[in-house]
Scaffold this motif. Sequence first.
Motif, PDB file in Angstrom:
ATOM      1  N   ILE A 298       0.864  -1.191   0.000  1.00 59.78           N
ATOM      2  CA  ILE A 298       0.000   0.000   0.000  1.00 59.78           C
ATOM      3  C   ILE A 298       0.897   1.237   0.000  1.00 59.78           C
ATOM      4  N   GLN A 299       1.005   1.869  -1.165  1.00 57.74           N
ATOM      5  CA  GLN A 299       1.961   2.965  -1.329  1.00 57.74           C
ATOM      6  C   GLN A 299       1.709   4.101  -0.325  1.00 57.74           C
ATOM      7  N   ALA A 300       0.432   4.456  -0.135  1.00 60.25           N
ATOM      8  CA  ALA A 300       0.125   5.624   0.699  1.00 60.25           C
ATOM      9  C   ALA A 300       0.540   5.420   2.151  1.00 60.25           C
TER      10      ALA A 300
ATOM     11  N   GLN B  83     -18.304   7.968   6.351  1.00 63.93           N
ATOM     12  CA  GLN B  83     -18.042   8.770   7.561  1.00 63.93           C
ATOM     13  C   GLN B  83     -17.308   7.968   8.634  1.00 63.93           C
ATOM     14  N   VAL B  84     -17.332   6.635   8.511  1.00 62.14           N
ATOM     15  CA  VAL B  84     -16.641   5.793   9.495  1.00 62.14           C
ATOM     16  C   VAL B  84     -15.679   4.801   8.851  1.00 62.14           C
ATOM     17  N   ALA B  85     -15.572   4.821   7.541  1.00 62.51           N
ATOM     18  CA  ALA B  85     -14.703   3.854   6.850  1.00 62.51           C
ATOM     19  C   ALA B  85     -14.089   4.514   5.623  1.00 62.51           C
TER      20      ALA B  85
ATOM     21  N   TYR C 275     -12.801   4.865  -0.174  1.00 63.21           N
ATOM     22  CA  TYR C 275     -12.005   5.504  -1.233  1.00 63.21           C
ATOM     23  C   TYR C 275     -10.966   4.580  -1.852  1.00 63.21           C
ATOM     24  N   ALA C 276     -10.548   3.546  -1.136  1.00 62.31           N
ATOM     25  CA  ALA C 276      -9.540   2.623  -1.676  1.00 62.31           C
ATOM     26  C   ALA C 276      -9.943   1.182  -1.350  1.00 62.31           C
TER      27      ALA C 276
ATOM     28  N   ALA D 150      -9.844  -1.620  -2.832  1.00 60.74           N
ATOM     29  CA  ALA D 150      -8.969  -2.753  -3.157  1.00 60.74           C
ATOM     30  C   ALA D 150      -7.894  -2.935  -2.083  1.00 60.74           C
ATOM     31  N   SER D 151      -7.432  -1.815  -1.487  1.00 63.04           N
ATOM     32  CA  SER D 151      -6.401  -1.915  -0.455  1.00 63.04           C
ATOM     33  C   SER D 151      -6.990  -2.246   0.913  1.00 63.04           C
ATOM     34  N   TRP D 152      -8.237  -1.875   1.125  1.00 60.30           N
ATOM     35  CA  TRP D 152      -8.818  -1.981   2.464  1.00 60.30           C
ATOM     36  C   TRP D 152     -10.149  -2.735   2.494  1.00 60.30           C
ATOM     37  N   PRO D 153     -10.178  -3.983   1.987  1.00 65.94           N
ATOM     38  CA  PRO D 153     -11.434  -4.734   2.054  1.00 65.94           C
ATOM     39  C   PRO D 153     -11.775  -5.053   3.514  1.00 65.94           C
TER      40      PRO D 153
END
Length: 439
Positions: A158-160, A314-316, A321-322, A324-327
């Motif tokens: 995860i680059q960010a 508002q809570v996730a 927004y991402a 694929a990185s944060w299922p």
Amino acid sequence: MARRDDAVRTAVEQGLLGPDAPLAGLLDVTGIRDSAAALRAAFDAVVPPGTPVLHAFAVKATPLVPVLRLLREAGIGAEVASPGELALARAAGVTPECIVLDSPAKTAAELRRALELGVAVNADSPQELSRLDELVRTVRTDSPLGIRVNPQTGAGSIQALSTATATSKFGVALRDEGAREWVVRAYAERPWLTRLHAHSGSQGVPLSLMARGIAETYALAEEINRHVGRRQIDTIDIGGGLHVNFGSDVTTPTYAQYARLLAEAVPGLFDGRYGLVTEFGRSLLAKHGTLVARVEYTKSAGGRAVAVTHAGVQVAVRTVYAPASWPLRIAAYDAKGRPKEGTAVVQDVAGPACFAGDLLAEARALPLLEQGDHVAVLDTGAYYFAHHYAYNSLARPGVYGYAPDGDGGIRFAVVREPQSVEEIVAESGGGRAGALSEL
Ligand SMILES: *Cc1c(COP(=O)(O)O)cnc(C)c1O
């Protein structure tokens, strides 16, 4: 997990969740205590008895005062990165010697306050070190001071979130031309610099890569101490960043695995010559949080079933927004908070916000959700419901801790009250409605 199922059902029975409280964060106090104990045991097992070890919880992961107090009682300090986080740690009763301040943008006033308190500080850059030079001349301080380095060992998946890339904004980039020599000289000229810090892990970074970052940091400490001819660096801060498994209830990797791997890869770090600081965040809290939301409506669109719930951006923020990185795993519960049975149907789990991408899960196979059911969003104890985003002026949900009551039931404690609509108005300039009209 039985304890989680009990908590969801009891939260519904007690009205923590209901038509007028459609969203709540639940924290498993037993799980948090167990993780804190596992962290301490893992490192106690690889250092000689008597080695000073401070585990400082990265407050940004779950910035809630009762959580910081619970961790303090479990022998865990605090790693803070802003005046707000420092204030939270202090409000929880964490004592200055158990607090570490790391941030790439500390103001002069923030640094002075930290030194007055005796909080440990890691300088992030040469300019910040110059500020410390001035302060140590004028402020009487017990603060252990160090420099944060970036071993530049490379990114994870995860680059960010990757802190050890060549161009990361954090720390002194060790492989840049002249940087290593600068760091060695900085210590040689400042006998009061006694710590060395690196935080090179994060979600998506494999253990082997984390170990390499710490091996490089250790090698630098050895080089500095050799150069100055004494054990000037007495403590190495290895940061946090242990990966969390969001795919199942299994905790993997474990602290014990990580500590053993480090002890094999960097044996000199664990032979008793160095004190140790760690700064774990996500791995201490993530698996102990559950966000529960009511299904307000269900519908069908283009042949896809859609459940419209109260848990969204508002809570996730990261997941929305991402994705694929944060299922995130989602568990279905019925209107009474009991695990929902039934054949799995592919459906979308949507949030309440007014933009199309506000989905917690797309095309997820779950028992078909119905109006009044609940969805539990799992592993959200860190960087999720405690990190509210004010989109659509949606209220911050209440957060409740839970534990078995010893009688087969579940007890709850309020960690944070749900935000009221009056508070939303007040925080949005409600007290100065005419402010702009007068300009
Ligand atoms: C964010 C952060 C941590 C904690 O990272 P986790 O991935 O939550 O364990 C520790 N140290 C520093 C300096 C950080 O910025």
